[in-house]
Design a protein around this motif. Structure first.
Motif, short mmCIF file in Angstrom:
data_model
loop_
_atom_site.label_atom_id
_atom_site.label_comp_id
_atom_site.label_asym_id
_atom_site.label_seq_id
_atom_site.Cartn_x
_atom_site.Cartn_y
_atom_site.Cartn_z
N TYR A 71 0.69 -1.40 -0.21
CA TYR A 71 0.08 0.08 0.16
C TYR A 71 0.70 0.96 0.19
O TYR A 71 2.16 1.45 0.71
CB TYR A 71 -0.31 0.03 1.24
CG TYR A 71 -2.20 -1.06 1.34
CD1 TYR A 71 -3.24 -1.01 0.81
CD2 TYR A 71 -2.02 -2.39 1.67
CE1 TYR A 71 -4.47 -1.70 0.69
CE2 TYR A 71 -2.56 -3.43 1.32
CZ TYR A 71 -3.35 -3.47 1.05
OH TYR A 71 -4.67 -4.16 1.02
N VAL A 97 -1.77 8.40 -9.44
CA VAL A 97 -2.19 6.39 -8.93
C VAL A 97 -2.39 6.33 -10.45
O VAL A 97 -1.78 4.96 -10.00
CB VAL A 97 -3.92 6.77 -8.94
CG1 VAL A 97 -4.53 5.00 -9.40
CG2 VAL A 97 -3.54 7.45 -7.47
N GLU A 101 0.66 2.68 -10.58
CA GLU A 101 -0.05 1.64 -9.37
C GLU A 101 0.35 0.14 -9.70
O GLU A 101 -0.42 -0.40 -9.69
CB GLU A 101 -1.66 1.84 -10.74
CG GLU A 101 -2.80 1.68 -10.13
CD GLU A 101 -4.10 1.78 -11.14
OE1 GLU A 101 -5.59 1.38 -10.71
OE2 GLU A 101 -3.46 1.51 -12.98
N ASN A 102 1.08 0.36 -8.91
CA ASN A 102 1.76 -1.87 -8.37
C ASN A 102 1.35 -1.99 -6.83
O ASN A 102 1.17 -0.59 -6.40
CB ASN A 102 2.96 -1.40 -8.85
CG ASN A 102 3.91 -0.28 -7.86
OD1 ASN A 102 3.48 0.98 -7.41
ND2 ASN A 102 4.98 -0.81 -8.15
N GLY A 105 -2.76 -0.82 -3.16
CA GLY A 105 -3.80 -0.27 -3.38
C GLY A 105 -3.47 1.66 -3.16
O GLY A 105 -2.24 1.25 -2.71
N ASN A 145 -5.93 -1.07 -6.13
CA ASN A 145 -5.58 -1.01 -7.63
C ASN A 145 -6.45 -1.57 -8.71
O ASN A 145 -7.06 -3.00 -8.69
CB ASN A 145 -4.35 -1.65 -7.25
CG ASN A 145 -3.64 -1.75 -8.83
OD1 ASN A 145 -3.97 -1.99 -10.34
ND2 ASN A 145 -1.99 -1.55 -8.60
N ARG A 147 -5.27 -2.85 -11.30
CA ARG A 147 -5.44 -3.83 -11.82
C ARG A 147 -5.30 -5.44 -11.60
O ARG A 147 -5.97 -6.68 -11.83
CB ARG A 147 -3.84 -2.92 -12.80
CG ARG A 147 -3.65 -2.80 -13.37
CD ARG A 147 -1.97 -2.76 -13.85
NE ARG A 147 -1.82 -1.50 -14.18
CZ ARG A 147 -0.64 -0.56 -14.45
NH1 ARG A 147 -0.14 -0.81 -14.13
NH2 ARG A 147 -0.97 0.19 -15.18
N ARG A 148 -5.64 -4.78 -10.29
CA ARG A 148 -5.73 -6.20 -8.88
C ARG A 148 -6.60 -6.11 -9.25
O ARG A 148 -7.11 -8.09 -8.67
CB ARG A 148 -5.27 -5.88 -7.57
CG ARG A 148 -3.88 -5.78 -7.41
CD ARG A 148 -3.54 -5.50 -6.06
NE ARG A 148 -3.30 -6.74 -5.46
CZ ARG A 148 -2.05 -7.52 -5.29
NH1 ARG A 148 -2.30 -7.65 -6.10
NH2 ARG A 148 -2.89 -8.58 -4.57
#
Length: 159
Positions: A71, A97, A101-102, A105, A145, A147-148
């Motif tokens: 985070y 962000v 964005e890795n 979040g 995130n 993508r997650r």
């Protein structure tokens, strides 16, 4: 430091030593936002490994930064007064962000009046924070995130 003094009370603003410590442990977590080559704002971030809580100790103790943390913890989101209410802060947060964005979040605490702003940036209100930083009331906000979420949903579809 000038932006912090403009944005926060003396009890809430980070000290020069605190900011220096954050810059030393995670320089890539500081993001300056420019308009016409003029810096008008910045975001400062540290990382945390396990959960979405922002402990008060992290405000003054940058050694709690975890380089591989899941985070990213927003400390300040600061915009000079002349540039407020013109969309720059939203652009800055969304831009940061999208670039970072890795992990799982982003987490932050904010005052009541800023909840709608952060919600417009994709953060969700989690509740009143346990933080007592600067003897103020804070609210916990989190942005998972994207993508997650997509990977998780794809995983659910497969099984």
């Amino acid at each position: 430091i000038l932006l912090k003094k403009i944005m926060f009370s003396s009890q809430e603003a980070a000290s020069k030593d605190s900011l220096k410590g954050r810059l030393e442990v995670y320089p890539e977590g500081f993001y300056l936002y420019y308009v016409d080559e003029t810096p008008i704002g910045y975001i400062g971030v540290l990382k945390k490994a396990i959960n979405v809580n922002l402990p008060d100790e992290m405000y003054e103790n940058a050694s709690l930064h975890h380089p591989n943390g899941d985070y990213q913890l927003f400390f300040p989101v600061c915009i000079l007064p002349d540039y407020r209410h013109k969309g720059y802060a939203r652009k800055m947060v969304k831009e940061y962000v999208s670039l970072k964005e890795n992990g799982k979040g982003f987490v932050l605490t904010c005052k009541d009046h800023l909840i709608p702003f952060y919600e417009s940036c994709g953060f969700r209100f989690k509740g009143v924070s346990k933080s007592v930083h600067g003897n103020a009331k804070w609210n916990d906000m989190v942005r998972i995130n994207e993508r997650r979420k997509i990977v998780f949903l794809f995983f659910l579809v497969l099984f």
